[in-house]
Every structure is written in C-alpha cells, then in structure tokens.
Design an enzyme around this catalytic site. Structure first.
Site: not given
Length: 688
Positions: A409, A431, A436, A438, A478
């Site tokens: 990322e 994804q 997000i 990192p 997720h």
C-alpha cells in the site's frame, strides 16, 4: 580517472561547502532553524552531482548540500532556504535547509520530498517507474540529454534509513520492473545517536544482495577519485542498461547530526578523531599535490570560496522575510474543472450500476489520455479487481498500463508522487479501506505536502480509489469507514459518491484535477444489491460528463407547504446514508429534505448552510463511529454558522463507537445506523 580540471572543480566545491558549514556554525543565532551539512560526505556527493545531466532526476537527502552545489545551485540560493527567506527557491520559506525541489531547465529535476529518512525511496522510485513507462510507450514526455542520453534517477539516503520497510518496497519494485534508478547510500555509521552495531545486522550493500536483479557497488565515499569512478560506472550502466543499481559509500561524519543534535552530545573524542582522519578535503588536497598543483593555487581557491560564502551569507541574512499573506498559497494547484458539463441523463441511455459506471469512466479516461495508468492489488488481467471494478481494462490497454502490484500500500500510494512529476497520470487502488493505513505515511508525509512545500511546483496529480463501508457480514477488516481519518490530512481532496452518475462524473473531475483526490466508494452500493439502494443505479452519463468537486446535491426535497409551516427537517449525509435517509423519509410524507454532500473536501458549505437555515432543524448522518468524527465536526460548523436560524440543536447519528465492525450480521446491524434507528431520531426532531 578524473582529470585535473575535474579535481580542481571538485576541490572548489568541497571548500565552498566547508566554508558554508563554518559560517553557519559561527552564526548560530542567525542560523536559528535546524539544519544539517555535508561535512564528511562531500566527496561522494560532488562526484555524483558533477556527472548528472538536466534530463536526470535526483532526490537529495537532508545533508546533501554538496550535491546541490555540484548540480549548480549557488550558496546564496541554499542560504535563502537555510534562513527561511521569501526568495527561498525551493519552498518560499516553508521547509528546512537542504530540502530542495526544482524544475530548473538547466539542472537535474528534484521532486519535493520529506526529511528523507527512507520515505523518499518510494516517490523517487516512482520517478523511475514513470520514465520506464514513457520510454516504453515512446512518449513525447520522455526527455533525453544533449547527445540522446537516457535519464537516470538518483535516490540519496543515509544507511540507517535502509532499515525502513518502505525502502524494501522500493527495492522490490525496482528490481521487479528493472527501473533506471541508483540508490546512493551514504554510510557514516551513525543514525543520530545510534551506531550501526546497535540497530542493523548488515549494511545496505549486504542487504541489497537479497533483491535479485539489484546491481551493487561499493566505494570509499571520502575519496573523490574512487567516488567519481564508481558513480561514473553506475550512471553509465543505468543510462544504457536501464536497470537498478545500489552504490554503498562509506563516509565519515565530521559535522553535527543537525544544528540541534550536536556531535559532542553523544560521540566520544576517539570517534570524532577517527572520522576526521578520513576528511575528504584532506584526501583531495593530497591527490592534487600528487598532480603537482601548487599550494598557492589551492590557497586562492580557498580564499575565493571564503569570500563568496561570506558575501552570500550577508546577502541572505538581509533578504526579505516571507509575507504573512503568502502562508495559504499553494495548498492546491488551481483546477480547471469548476462547472458541471456534459449530459448527465442521455435520452437514449441505460441504467448502470455504480461499479460499471466507474469502470466505464476509467476506460474513457484511458482512451483519451495515453499517459494514464491504473494499478493496485488484483486489478490486472486475471481478476480485474475483487469487485470487478477494473474488469476488462488490462485486456483493452495492456499490462503496461493496467497491472497488479504486490501487497504494498505504501508503494501503491507513494509512487504517484514520482509518476506525476514526469507527466504520467496514475489511478491507483487500495483493495479495502481497512488496508490503507500502511500507505498513510506516504499520503500524509509526501503527497499532501508536495504542492505546498514546493511552492506550487509539484502538485501530485493522482486518483486513489478506496472501497469502503459495511454490509452483509464483511467483518472487521473489510468494512471500515475512514473519511474522518483522511479529512485530518490537509492537501488532499475527498469524494464520496452515492450513485452511478455521480461516481462517473466525479472520477472524471478527479482525474483532471491536478491535485491528489481520494475516491471513497461504498462497496454496498456497487451493485445495488442491498434493500433500498436501487436508486444508486442511474442512467449512465455521456462520455463528456464531468461533475466538479465541492458541489453537493439535494437528493430529496421537502414539501413546500410543510416547509412554510415549519414542519420539516434536513438530513445532511453521503454514501449509504442517502439510502437510509430516503427509506426513513418515506415514513414522513414530505417532512424531510436530504442533502447528498458528494465530496467531503472541498465541502459545499453554501448549500449545507442555506438548507439548514431554511429548515431550522438538522441531523447529520454518517456510517462512521460518531465520537470525534467528521460528522460531529460538521455539526459544530453548522451550529456556528446557522445559530440564529436553528429551532433545535444540530443532531448527529452514526455507528456505535467500536474499534471494528463485527462479522456477525446481527452484531453488525447493532453497531451500524439503520432506517429503524433513524426513524426514531426523526420523530424526536419533528415532535412526531
């Protein structure tokens, strides 16, 4: 071997750098801002800078003032940044000494970068990635030297920074794609007060051996002749072979770590003496003596350098300070997309789901813009994204324009700085929103600050797509909402569309905006599978449709008669909140007006405040946990701006304040706002 003229020029630059360090030390009250100098590192830096061409790129690190002298910057120019003066050519008085950026046509280009303790490796590798793409596609943006020389990229770092994980991501990508970059590692055996033995098991040369395809070289970085020869080999190799090289240069640290962390604080006399024995200036003097250069000539060079530095320092000290009214300049580069254009609802159009509208927008962008590329995890040929949001793109545009990356990322996000600088227009994807984090280092430290700290020279033209939101048991990694986290970052723009037409129009505007834009795309709306989200499908806009950022929309109008009688409220929301609000409004027969923000920054405050003043009662709705959220902050701004028009306090509603979304569907529903919960809150506001 470099000839006598090269050695004399190098000596003049070394002495100039030393005199600059000396005058800074002698005038510490004037040189009040923290700074580092290149004392001990001069040889390798000058050997590098002297061999670069204007077509090249270089990312110096914070003690590379000798390198900057070698590529053509004057002491006066560097001192303007040292003293944070208005005419500082790099940042207009906003950044530290030796934090350069430059678009000067007669010098290698320098992108903006942070304090360069490893973070600069990704943006600089992004430059090399961009150059490879431009060369591969025979782009007119690919610029060569006066004799057709292919450009090289230099990423300069201290050895201790190589322990950063982001450096490994850079090395991995550089060797995977065989990029034309030289990682110049200056190893002085210190990382502030930590020695190499304390913090690393190997040096950069040894570490790079683990990256198959990385060519490696070593040199005595305190010896100018050795340094020049090694850098000549490295630069020649990269110009011709277009493959990555790491050069590990051992150097002494003769000066302080910085003006604020002084060498006597943490280093022994024995260590300081040992380093001083390798002074590059003394070694070069010996080489010049061996070439029968007389001492008078060297003395004259030193005298001239001392006078040049003295005059430059006096002039810089007297140079004007920045004007207060410039402090807000260059947060963003101006965008040309200011009006809604094109056909939003073609008469012969068909309804599309959000995910397809986004896919078609990207396809149209890539057809019209050969410099556009799209990459991220699993977006390439086989899968086309875990939500099929990139399906068919690699087949249509090739693997060089649409491709997969590793789980990186930080690289996905940060490489856009370098890509943008060479004219490539990246669209990238993380994804899931939960992944997000990192990449936040790059987003905060490099991307968001680039335009501002470069005085407008290097805005980052990128689009970052991020699927967000909870639905149907997606679970704790997720289902996240991240808008409040992102909205604390100044220097980026954030969109959050709620329907197919908006996502297409906003993606077009984001791409043509010269600034970094994050597209938050609620995966629960992608296919309109959730009850109540059918209206996320819309007639697909025409290819020329574009929707400017910062324009909210009235998603549902209240009944005018009820409004006149003071029987209405407005709901301010976005994304999935639109459909929760619409479902709830259906129970209240014209009492509800709904504002769809569409972009969270820039925010359409005018429409929000006008609407709240009209109704007198307001609820701000979000899917995020409520405490310390964007929703709460917006509620306060509404209260402050609309205080005299309010009939009740501004209400807020969001998820429960939990650290993650539970995977169990019942627990998920207990956490999230629902239509039923919203109906009860509306009843209280309307005294129903």
């Amino acid at each position: 071997m470099p000839n006598a003229d090269i050695l004399l020029h190098a000596y003049q630059l070394m002495i100039t750098a030393k005199k600059m360090a000396d005058i800074y030390e002698a005038n510490r009250q004037i040189c009040k801002y923290v700074h580092s100098t290149s004392r001990g590192h001069e040889a390798i830096q000058i050997a590098t800078g002297m061999q670069l061409l204007p077509c090249d790129f270089v990312s110096p690190y914070y003690r590379d003032d000798s390198l900057l002298l070698a590529i053509g910057f004057s002491p006066y120019q560097l001192m303007l940044q040292l003293l944070a003066k208005a005419d500082d050519p790099f940042s207009a008085g906003r950044s530290y000494y030796c934090h350069p950026n430059s678009n000067d046509a007669d010098k290698p280009r320098i992108i903006h970068q942070s304090s360069a303790t490893g973070m600069q490796a990704i943006p600089t590798t992004g430059i090399a990635q961009g150059l490879r793409f431009l060369q591969q596609t025979n782009s007119p943006l690919f610029q060569t030297g006066p004799n057709g020389e292919a450009p090289v990229v230099i990423c300069s770092m201290g050895d201790n920074s190589v322990t950063e994980g982001e450096v490994s991501e850079s090395f991995q990508f550089a060797v995977l794609k065989q990029l034309p970059i030289i990682y110049l590692i200056q190893d002085n055996n210190w990382g502030i007060s930590a020695t190499a033995e304390e913090v690393r098991t190997m040096n950069a040369f040894e570490f790079a051996g683990g990256f198959k395809g990385m060519h490696r070289m070593q040199c005595d970085g305190s010896d100018f002749i050795s340094s020049y020869e090694i850098m000549e080999q490295a630069i020649t190799f990269v110009r011709k072979e277009r493959k990555p090289v790491l050069v590990h240069a051992n150097v002494p640290l003769i000066g302080h770590h910085t003006s604020g962390v002084r060498k006597e604080f943490y280093r022994s006399k024995e260590d300081l003496l040992q380093h001083k024995l390798n002074d590059p200036i003394v070694k070069l003097q010996q080489s010049l003596t061996q070439k029968r250069i007389d001492h008078d000539r060297l003395h004259k060079i030193e005298s001239n350098a001392k006078e040049l530095v003295k005059q430059a320092f006096e002039a810089a000290a007297q140079a004007p300070e920045p004007s207060f009214d410039t402090v807000t300049d260059h947060v963003f580069a101006p965008t040309l997309v200011t009006e809604e254009k094109g056909t939003r609802q073609p008469t012969e159009g068909n309804k599309v789901i959000m995910v397809d509208a986004a896919l078609h927008a990207i396809e149209e962008i890539m057809q019209a813009n050969p410099e556009a590329i799209f990459f991220g995890q699993d977006v390439g040929r086989r899968l086309g994204g875990v939500f099929r949001e990139a399906a068919t793109l690699a087949n249509k545009f090739g693997d060089h324009r649409v491709f997969n990356t590793a789980i990186q990322e930080a690289y996905i996000i940060g490489s856009t700085v370098g890509l943008s600088a060479v004219g490539v227009k990246p669209i990238v994807e993380v994804q899931f929103a939960d992944y997000i984090y990192p990449g936040l280092n790059q987003l905060v430290t490099e991307i968001s600050k680039s335009c501002y700290l470069s005085g407008g020279k290097f805005p980052v033209n990128m689009v970052l797509r991020v699927p967000v939101g909870a639905y149907g048991g997606g679970g704790p990694y997720h289902s996240g909402s991240i808008e409040s986290t992102l909205l604390t970052i100044k220097g980026i723009k954030i969109c959050y569309p709620s329907n197919a037409a908006d996502i297409k129009g906003l993606l077009k505007a984001a791409f043509y905006d010269p600034n970094p834009v994050v597209m938050l795309e609620h995966k629960g709306l992608y296919w309109s599978k959730l009850p109540g989200t059918e209206e996320a499908k819309t007639i697909e806009p025409s290819p020329d449709y574009i929707l400017p950022l910062g324009k909210a929309n009235i998603a549902l109008h209240a009944n005018e008669e009820r409004l006149e009688r003071g029987e209405t409220i407005c709901i301010i929301t976005y994304g999935m909140g639109i459909y929760l609000a619409k479902a709830a409004a259906a129970k209240f027969n014209g009492h509800i007006e709904i504002i769809d923000l569409r972009t969270l920054f820039p925010l359409d405050e005018n429409l929000v405040f006008e609407t709240v003043k009209k109704h007198g009662k307001c609820l701000v709705l979000t899917e995020e946990p409520l405490n310390n959220s964007f929703c709460e902050a917006l509620a306060l701004r509404i209260s402050n701006a609309c205080y005299h028009w309010l009939d009740a306090k501004v209400e807020t509603m969001g998820s429960l304040n939990l650290p993650a979304v539970p995977i169990n569907i019942a627990l998920e529903a207990a956490m999230l706002p629902t239509t039923e919960k919203l109906i009860e809150r509306i009843k209280l506001l309307l005294n129903y």
